[in-house]
Write an enzyme that holds these catalytic residues in place. Structure first.
Site, PDB file in Angstrom:
ATOM      1  N   LYS A   1      -1.872  -7.057 -19.155  1.00 20.74           N
ATOM      2  CA  LYS A   1      -1.561  -7.588 -17.827  1.00 20.74           C
ATOM      3  C   LYS A   1      -2.593  -8.612 -17.380  1.00 20.74           C
ATOM      4  O   LYS A   1      -2.257  -9.662 -16.839  1.00 20.74           O
ATOM      5  CB  LYS A   1      -1.483  -6.442 -16.806  1.00 20.74           C
TER       6      LYS A   1
ATOM      7  N   GLU B   1       8.503 -21.612 -17.707  1.00 28.28           N
ATOM      8  CA  GLU B   1       8.351 -20.203 -17.340  1.00 28.28           C
ATOM      9  C   GLU B   1       9.496 -19.361 -17.891  1.00 28.28           C
ATOM     10  O   GLU B   1       9.282 -18.230 -18.348  1.00 28.28           O
ATOM     11  CB  GLU B   1       8.261 -20.064 -15.815  1.00 28.28           C
TER      12      GLU B   1
ATOM     13  N   GLU C   1       7.883 -13.471 -24.260  1.00 25.45           N
ATOM     14  CA  GLU C   1       6.992 -12.351 -23.963  1.00 25.45           C
ATOM     15  C   GLU C   1       7.639 -10.998 -24.218  1.00 25.45           C
ATOM     16  O   GLU C   1       7.017 -10.106 -24.790  1.00 25.45           O
ATOM     17  CB  GLU C   1       6.561 -12.400 -22.488  1.00 25.45           C
TER      18      GLU C   1
ATOM     19  N   ARG D   1       1.190   1.749  -6.032  1.00 25.23           N
ATOM     20  CA  ARG D   1       1.392   0.838  -4.906  1.00 25.23           C
ATOM     21  C   ARG D   1       0.097   0.154  -4.470  1.00 25.23           C
ATOM     22  O   ARG D   1       0.124  -0.765  -3.642  1.00 25.23           O
ATOM     23  CB  ARG D   1       1.982   1.595  -3.711  1.00 25.23           C
TER      24      ARG D   1
ATOM     25  N   TRP E   1      -3.852  -1.690  -1.337  1.00 24.24           N
ATOM     26  CA  TRP E   1      -3.908  -2.966  -2.049  1.00 24.24           C
ATOM     27  C   TRP E   1      -4.277  -3.991  -0.990  1.00 24.24           C
ATOM     28  O   TRP E   1      -3.483  -4.331  -0.128  1.00 24.24           O
ATOM     29  CB  TRP E   1      -2.566  -3.283  -2.690  1.00 24.24           C
TER      30      TRP E   1
ATOM     31  N   ASN F   1       1.003   0.454   5.990  1.00 23.41           N
ATOM     32  CA  ASN F   1       1.427  -0.423   4.902  1.00 23.41           C
ATOM     33  C   ASN F   1       2.190  -1.583   5.518  1.00 23.41           C
ATOM     34  O   ASN F   1       3.171  -1.375   6.228  1.00 23.41           O
ATOM     35  CB  ASN F   1       2.334   0.328   3.915  1.00 23.41           C
ATOM     36  N   GLY F   2       1.737  -2.802   5.259  1.00 21.89           N
ATOM     37  CA  GLY F   2       2.410  -3.971   5.812  1.00 21.89           C
ATOM     38  C   GLY F   2       1.404  -5.022   6.227  1.00 21.89           C
ATOM     39  O   GLY F   2       0.221  -4.958   5.878  1.00 21.89           O
TER      40      GLY F   2
ATOM     41  N   HIS G   1      12.904 -37.106 -28.346  1.00 15.46           N
ATOM     42  CA  HIS G   1      11.713 -37.569 -29.064  1.00 15.46           C
ATOM     43  C   HIS G   1      11.238 -36.493 -30.042  1.00 15.46           C
ATOM     44  O   HIS G   1      10.037 -36.247 -30.166  1.00 15.46           O
ATOM     45  CB  HIS G   1      10.603 -37.926 -28.073  1.00 15.46           C
TER      46      HIS G   1
ATOM     47  N   CYS H   1       0.849  -1.183   0.000  1.00 20.05           N
ATOM     48  CA  CYS H   1       0.000   0.000   0.000  1.00 20.05           C
ATOM     49  C   CYS H   1       0.887   1.236   0.000  1.00 20.05           C
ATOM     50  O   CYS H   1       2.104   1.146   0.138  1.00 20.05           O
ATOM     51  CB  CYS H   1      -0.902   0.019   1.234  1.00 20.05           C
TER      52      CYS H   1
ATOM     53  N   LYS I   1       8.977 -16.105 -20.448  1.00 21.50           N
ATOM     54  CA  LYS I   1       9.495 -14.761 -20.206  1.00 21.50           C
ATOM     55  C   LYS I   1      10.286 -14.262 -21.415  1.00 21.50           C
ATOM     56  O   LYS I   1      10.160 -13.112 -21.830  1.00 21.50           O
ATOM     57  CB  LYS I   1      10.397 -14.743 -18.956  1.00 21.50           C
TER      58      LYS I   1
END
Length: 609
Positions: A604, A481, A488, A28, A75, A101-102, A504, A2, A485
């Site tokens: 996104k 993954e 992308e 944030r 958030w 925040n936390g 194979h 946050c 990346k």
């Protein structure tokens, strides 16, 4: 994650300044926001769920009176993004207002203790408990000053926090404190500011002081004072001048959000280790009862599910079926039933294909569990139980910190289920849990020691036309993954396979100089993957290997290598091993002149099927 802000002005109204500061902190968090100001011994508050502009249109955030105030953009981690859960939070008497925040790990115990003393809570957040703690301190010891009451309160907190607190009893002060979450003081000509990040006040001043861990600060019209939380000893610290542009400040000096978010992973992993155990236990109970479990997701989240299938199998002896969400209905839509459990994973909680798969399963009475980064999202509303991964907003389109956070949560869930089922020894459980707690430091070490080498590898291989990624066991998910990346953001065609599948078909593509990236933790697949490396090397491939420190056997076989700390359990290895591949993709994009934050043709959150 946050954003908090506070200001004390000698002249003028605080509210418009707080409003604009929150706009600059909106990256944030943006699911709710609010402000509180002090005027004539009274606290005035405006807050609501939604984005700041929406809240401003309804409530006019600029017309709160007073020269002292605090603000927050949220958030959500505890409690949905509603008006009641939005910050600032107050005590019973509305004489204290606070932004935070936390994550307060022991808020449930503190809340119960305070409720037993007669305190009434209005929200479902962990933050509100701090305001009531301060109130209780002042009530039980009326001789305490405001700063002393705040200090006593924060000494009882476990977890992470950056707070800014105001009180109608001492209306010319803001008390701040921090542990792990960032907090900066800004020194203006006729004003003092406090904030989570420098961008909040950068248009107003570039003169800053960083408040360090376990310190608190008292801001007043006369100036500021910083002390240690432990013993209240005074801290002397010289201010610094910041020469960042506002855009640089939002990225905290990093060139791109993606790089910033890669570097945020140690902190994000710490946050995932603060999950409420109640929800882990509840989700583990549902998984334990299930006849069949499907792990449903798209893109990066699917790769997290693939890794999780190994975790559940190895730790809890539970067979799970990772399924790409867009294929779920065709593949399993007719067979899902009341005995099926769906664990859906979606960073946004809104991924269209994932939601469609979940809704199809709901229609057939399946149990729905959710893992997401957004409280209040569709996935949280349709899940029987959900867990918030607590990564904070991710601005870069390519997922980085949200992937490793998902892996951490899924590993904890697998461990919780293993404990419930008694399938592994206590010694093994203790070893893996200890390593899990060390992962933030391990990832930080990987970034610190290997980033420059990865950048040099990107320079070396920037003209390669195609890459192949290979791994065995759980490292197959890491290979997938890493490939994603690179495709992308650097737009390089790439393939990924379980290493055993390379002969194979895929090996026919190998010719002189084709780069092949191997993921090689020292697990039970180590000897076998050496054979795969030799097969590729014999056909002219350029071999890049991700290895553990001291793996001399593989070093001798490869062209280039990245070393990671040794002793990582195989079920946790995707978390540190993906980090060099994230960096490699990032630097490949930069070398090619692309913007890694805004890859072409991608969004996104994919909210259309």
């Amino acid at each position: 994650m946050c954003g908090i802000f506070g200001c004390i002005l000698k002249d003028g109204a605080a509210a418009p300044i707080i409003h604009q500061a929150l706009k600059r902190l909106e990256y944030r968090g943006y699911d709710s926001a609010g402000e509180a100001t002090l005027h004539n011994g009274k606290i005035y508050i405006k807050k609501d769920g939604g984005k700041i502009d929406e809240i401003h249109r309804i409530h006019n955030l600029d017309d709160l009176p007073g020269r002292v105030g605090i603000g927050h953009t949220r958030w959500a981690t505890h409690g949905a993004p509603t008006q009641e859960n939005a910050h600032p939070h107050t005590d019973c008497g509305n004489q204290i207002a606070l932004v935070h925040n936390g994550i307060i790990e022991n808020f449930a115990e503190l809340k119960l203790e305070l409720e037993n003393k007669g305190h009434v809570f209005r929200s479902k957040t962990d933050t509100e408990v701090i305001a009531h703690l301060i109130e209780e301190n002042l009530k039980s010891n009326p001789s305490l000053k405001f700063a002393e009451a705040v200090l006593e309160a924060v000494r009882k907190l476990q977890g992470s926090f950056a707070i800014a607190v105001i009180s109608s009893k001492e209306p010319d002060k803001i008390i701040c404190a921090r542990r792990e979450s960032p907090l900066i003081i800004g020194i203006g000509k006729n004003a003092l500011y406090c904030a989570s990040d420098i961008p909040a006040f950068l248009p107003l001043t570039n003169k800053v002081i960083i408040v360090e861990d376990d310190e608190f600060a008292v801001l007043s019209p006369e100036g500021f004072e910083i002390r240690k939380i432990a013993d209240a000893s005074i801290v002397m610290r010289e201010p610094k001048l910041i020469d960042w542009t506002p855009e640089m400040a939002i990225k905290q000096g990093y060139k791109h959000f993606m790089l910033k978010e890669i570097h945020e992973q140690p902190a994000c992993l710490k946050n995932t280790l603060r999950l409420q155990e109640h929800y882990l236990d509840l989700m583990a109970t549902f998984l334990d009862r299930a006849r069949e479990v499907f792990l449903v997701a798209c893109g990066t989240s699917y790769h997290a599910c693939l890794a999780a299938s190994y975790m559940f199998s190895k730790l809890a002896f539970l067979a799970t079926y990772p399924v790409i969400a867009s294929e779920f209905i065709e593949q399993h839509g007719k067979s899902v039933n009341i005995d099926s459990t769906i664990l859906a994973v979606s960073q946004s909680g809104e991924t269209a294909d994932t939601i469609a798969a979940v809704n199809a399963a709901r229609q057939r009475a399946a149990t729905i569990l959710g893992l997401t980064n957004v409280i209040g999202s569709t996935l949280t509303r349709i899940s029987r139980v959900y867990i918030c991964q607590q990564s904070g907003p991710e601005i870069g389109v390519a997922a980085t910190k949200t992937f490793t956070s998902q892996l951490s949560v899924l590993a904890q869930l697998a461990l919780r289920l293993a404990k419930k089922r008694g399938k592994i020894s206590q010694d093994e459980m203790d070893f893996i849990e200890a390593k899990l707690k060390k992962l933030p430091d391990i990832v930080e070490t990987v970034i610190r020691t290997q980033e420059e080498k990865v950048r040099q590898l990107a320079q070396k291989y920037r003209d390669a036309k195609v890459f192949m990624f290979l791994g065995r066991g759980i490292s197959t998910a890491t290979a997938y993954e890493g490939r994603l990346k690179l495709m992308e953001i650097a737009y390089v065609p790439a393939m990924a396979f379980p290493a055993g599948e390379s002969k194979h078909g895929p090996i026919s593509l190998i010719e002189e100089g084709v780069p092949v990236i191997f993921i090689c933790p020292r697990d039970e697949t180590h000897k076998t993957i050496i054979g795969n490396i030799m097969e590729m090397k014999a056909r002219g491939a350029s071999i890049i290997a991700l290895i553990e420190e001291g793996d001399e056997e593989i070093k001798k076989l490869v062209d280039d290598y990245i070393e990671l700390p040794k002793g990582i359990p195989d079920v946790l290895s995707p978390i540190p091993f993906i980090v060099p591949l994230q960096l490699f993709a990032y630097y490949m994009a930069v070398e090619k002149g692309y913007d890694p934050d805004k890859p072409r043709n991608l969004a996104k959150s994919v909210t259309v099927k």
